[in-house]
Design an enzyme around this catalytic site. Structure first.
Site, PDB file in Angstrom:
ATOM      1  CG  ASP A  15     -33.616 -66.765 -24.003  1.00  0.00           C
ATOM      2  OD1 ASP A  15     -33.042 -67.806 -23.659  1.00  0.00           O
ATOM      3  OD2 ASP A  15     -34.594 -66.743 -24.773  1.00  0.00           O
ATOM      4  CG  ASP A  30     -37.919 -72.878 -25.157  1.00  0.00           C
ATOM      5  OD1 ASP A  30     -38.224 -72.066 -24.269  1.00  0.00           O
ATOM      6  OD2 ASP A  30     -37.065 -72.640 -26.027  1.00  0.00           O
TER       7      ASP A  30
HETATM    8  C1  DGJ Z   1     -35.804 -69.208 -26.142  1.00  0.00           C
HETATM    9  C2  DGJ Z   1     -36.683 -69.162 -24.928  1.00  0.00           C
HETATM   10  O1  DGJ Z   1     -36.552 -70.327 -24.202  1.00  0.00           O
HETATM   11  C3  DGJ Z   1     -38.098 -68.913 -25.377  1.00  0.00           C
HETATM   12  O2  DGJ Z   1     -38.956 -68.952 -24.266  1.00  0.00           O
HETATM   13  C4  DGJ Z   1     -38.174 -67.585 -26.064  1.00  0.00           C
HETATM   14  O3  DGJ Z   1     -37.898 -66.561 -25.145  1.00  0.00           O
HETATM   15  C5  DGJ Z   1     -37.201 -67.549 -27.228  1.00  0.00           C
HETATM   16  N1  DGJ Z   1     -35.881 -67.958 -26.830  1.00  0.00           N
HETATM   17  C6  DGJ Z   1     -37.128 -66.184 -27.828  1.00  0.00           C
HETATM   18  O4  DGJ Z   1     -36.178 -66.087 -28.781  1.00  0.00           O
END
Ligand code: DGJ
Length: 723
Positions: A449, A513
């Site tokens: 991430d 997301d």
């Molecule tokens: C952002 C990501 O896009 C989410 O899927 C998740 O992993 C969160 N970060 C976790 O902090």
């Protein structure tokens, strides 16, 4: 010198040199073997202009009187004084072709500058261009920009590019090409939610399956620009470049700066032709993912930071019962990470939450026959972390003095900062920690991430997004080399790092997301323009979306996730009874059809009713063709909103073999879902639904079939079997 002529999959690229500098005389339809003397293409000399023909150079130059955006901007710093050699005059030194790759070297001996261009036309028609500039002089040369550009034909009159934001990545915008420059700028220090994955020019009204299109993609995960430049004489260039910060690239004598690769495709059959060129290139890579893409369960929307061994083992058991094959533990497992205010950089399992380490969970996951995946965010650091306390000088800031010595920090973003990977000690620390995690635990997959923009991003007081991007790439590369069997996903606050630079070193992207199926239809459709579905994560979220509060039934969520790398992000322990059975059925359907979804040709119909999206995947005809009785195509008919008319009319199913006969039937809902089906299908279903329809590909593409009246925000899934 003879022009260089590369040809592949209906595309020709002609590079001519007869005017002294290299220029792309044609990029578009295949011209066949024979070319005329290209001097016939020399433009007229307009009134009130330079007394010479002006080439639209491979590296457009002001020294040739090109009025548009120059290909190379920079200047020499001599005896501490900047600004010399501000205008180079590149002339061809050599231009050679070997198979489908051409190399053109152009130089200006007086300015001490050489630019080398590599052009490869891959077998499926995807063009890859890489420019590099070398300082042949005796003093430093500052590169401000090295762009990579391509000319488009005069009938390209419309532009399509993509934009977005968090939870709404890659949405299209269109407008006509006007005189002047249209620039899409990314200053996020990462690719960005709003980055234009595809930047396309085309003939009037070009669509999914009609019109000529010339499209580019810049393979870079840092600051960048993509642009269309129409100059006064009517010629248009499209291209892109890395957006360099002040003096970020100062070439010492003998040094070279290589610009990010620009990928480009031409299609005379709309955007689907562009997609085909990209997919063909992706799938031919030796390191492209192979084998069935496992069904994923990601813990993020199931438990967020609330990590508890018992709960997670239960969740793993429930996931395995459904048929999940990869269990991914998301954010929250490492020291101090009880929320998003702390812990980044302390890549040790938090003993207070996980007294036995991750092993008990991993063993449980593996015992259920699943792979284990882990979330990491290696490029980031929390102020509230042991590593930041030990090495405050590793936190990126704009000042010459580090944070340790009182230097200013950029504004916080999700309560976090960036670790300076240009600092070799910091890089090594991060590498060692992730390497140790992968050595000490049976981890098959990393969700990597990156949750903030790189603002005021400096190293030792000087701008360094360029160096940080390369250092991050080196980190991916080194970890991949050390752990070749570990798959890596590129996630960045959802889909803010989706580009071919990162995809050269990762195996999947997290598109967004947003797990709301309605939003996802658009996000995935435009991500899938370039990136094939086996590399695009799509998860079924809870029935009420956590990011939009919209509620969708399971079938719509599942049919949406179906056309990607399928998974769930949901506390599936709560899924019981008929809903659980239905979820199992979708998982089985995905497993039955994933080989086709992840190898077939993407098809998007130009649906006349704006409330409909019709997309599918058609099996490629390998040697001998698709055997009779095999699934030849899958289509989703998606109703996004109410339609103007009472019925949407006939819906064409394009992209099929015109002479082949197909049997079309509903894969979901089926007659056994009759009751349930009525929540999807508004009125009495059309007659062919009950027992299927038979027609050849020409009929299905040209005439189509009447579709049932669907409720908005619902979808049906069709399977086509070959006769
Ligand atoms: C952002 C990501 O896009 C989410 O899927 C998740 O992993 C969160 N970060 C976790 O902090």
């Amino acid at each position: 010198m003879q022009p260089l002529h590369l040809r592949s999959a209906g595309t020709s690229l002609v590079v001519s040199t007869h005017r002294g500098e290299a220029e792309i005389s044609h990029w578009g339809a295949d011209l066949g073997e024979t070319l005329p003397d290209l001097a016939i293409l020399n433009e007229p000399i307009p009134p009130s202009s330079a007394d010479a023909n002006v080439p639209a150079g491979l590296i457009p130059q002001a020294s040739s009187s090109w009025q548009g955006r120059p290909g190379l901007r920079g200047h020499r710093v001599t005896d501490g004084m900047p600004g010399f050699d501000f205008s180079v005059r590149l002339r061809v030194v050599s231009a050679t072709a070997d198979g489908n790759t051409a190399v053109v070297v152009q130089s200006d001996p007086d300015a001490g500058i050489t630019v080398t261009s590599h052009l490869t036309l891959h077998p499926g028609g995807l063009l890859e261009l890489r420019n590099a500039v070398t300082n042949d002089g005796t003093s430093p040369f500052q590169v401000d920009e090295l762009a990579t550009v391509l000319p488009v034909a005069p009938d390209a009159v419309e532009l399509l590019d993509l934009t977005g934001r968090w939870c709404r990545e890659r949405h299209p915008q269109r407008h006509s090409i006007q005189q002047g420059t249209w620039v899409r700028t990314g200053r996020h220090g990462r690719t960005g939610h709003d980055s234009s994955l595809l930047f396309a020019a085309g003939t009037a009204g070009f669509g999914n399956r009609h019109g000529k299109v010339w499209a580019t993609h810049l393979a870079w995960s840092g600051n960048h620009e993509q642009f269309a430049d129409r100059v006064g004489d009517g010629r248009t260039m499209i291209g892109g470049s890395e957006l360099l910060g002040p003096a970020e690239v100062l070439l010492q004598p003998g040094e070279t700066y290589t610009a990010p690769a620009l990928f480009a495709a031409y299609s005379d059959r709309g955007l689907d032709g562009i997609t085909e060129a990209f997919y063909s290139w992706f799938r031919a890579r030796p390191h492209h993912v192979a084998g069935p893409r496992p069904v994923v369960l990601n813990t993020w929307e199931a438990v967020y930071f609330d990590h508890n061994l018992e709960t997670l083992i239960e969740l793993a058991g429930s996931a395995a019962d459904l048929g999940v094959e990869r269990f991914v533990l998301d954010d929250g497992w490492f020291r101090g990470r009880r929320n998003d205010h702390a812990g980044l950089g302390d890549w040790y399992v938090d003993e207070s939450v996980w007294p036995g380490g991750l092993t008990p969970l991993i063993e449980a996951v593996i015992a259920h026959g699943m792979e284990f995946g882990l979330w990491v965010e290696p490029e980031m650091i929390s102020i509230n972390s042991d590593i930041a306390r030990a090495h405050p000088e590793w936190i990126v800031g704009p000042s010459a003095s580090s944070y340790k010595d009182g230097g200013r920090l950029p504004v916080e973003w999700r309560h976090q900062h960036v670790i300076d990977l240009v600092n070799p000690d910091a890089w090594q620390y991060v590498f060692d920690r992730i390497d140790a995690l992968l050595r000490d635990n049976k981890i098959s997959y990393l969700k990597w991430d990156q949750n903030r923009d790189l603002l005021e991003h400096g190293h030792s007081g000087r701008a360094s997004v360029h160096q940080q991007t390369l250092a991050a790439y080196r980190l991916f590369d080194a970890l991949r080399e050390a752990h070749p069997s570990v798959e890596i996903e590129s996630c960045s606050s959802g889909g803010a790092r989706v580009d071919l630079g990162i995809l050269e070193r990762t195996d999947r992207v997290w598109a967004s997301d947003c797990n709301d199926a309605l939003e996802r239809q658009t996000i995935q459709r435009w991500t899938g323009m370039v990136v094939p579905p086996e590399l695009v994560g799509g998860h079924i979220g809870p029935s009420t979306s956590h990011t939009t509060a919209r509620t969708h039934d399971l079938s719509f969520r599942a049919i949406t996730a179906f056309f990607g790398h399928f998974g769930m992000e949901w506390d599936v322990r709560s899924v019981t009874g008929a809903e659980r059975e239905e979820l199992k059925r979708f998982i089985t359907l995905y497993k039955e059809h994933r080989a086709l979804i992840h190898s077939g040709l993407a098809v998007r119909a130009d649906a006349p009713d704006e409330s409909l999206m019709v997309h599918g995947v058609v099996a490629p005809e390998h040697d001998g063709g698709i055997p009779a009785g095999a699934t030849a195509a899958l289509f989703a008919v998606v109703k996004t909103r109410t339609s103007f008319a009472e019925q949407v009319g006939r819906v064409s199913l394009p992209g099929l073999d015109p002479s082949r006969t197909y049997r079309v039937e509903l894969l979901f809902p089926t007659p056994v879902d009759a009751d349930y089906g009525h929540t999807i299908i508004e009125a009495q279903p059309v007659s062919w639904l009950a027992s299927g329809a038979e027609a050849n590909g020409r009929f299905l593409g040209e005439v189509g079939l009447p579709m049932p009246v669907l409720h908005p925000e619902h979808a049906i899934l069709l399977r086509l079997t070959a006769f």
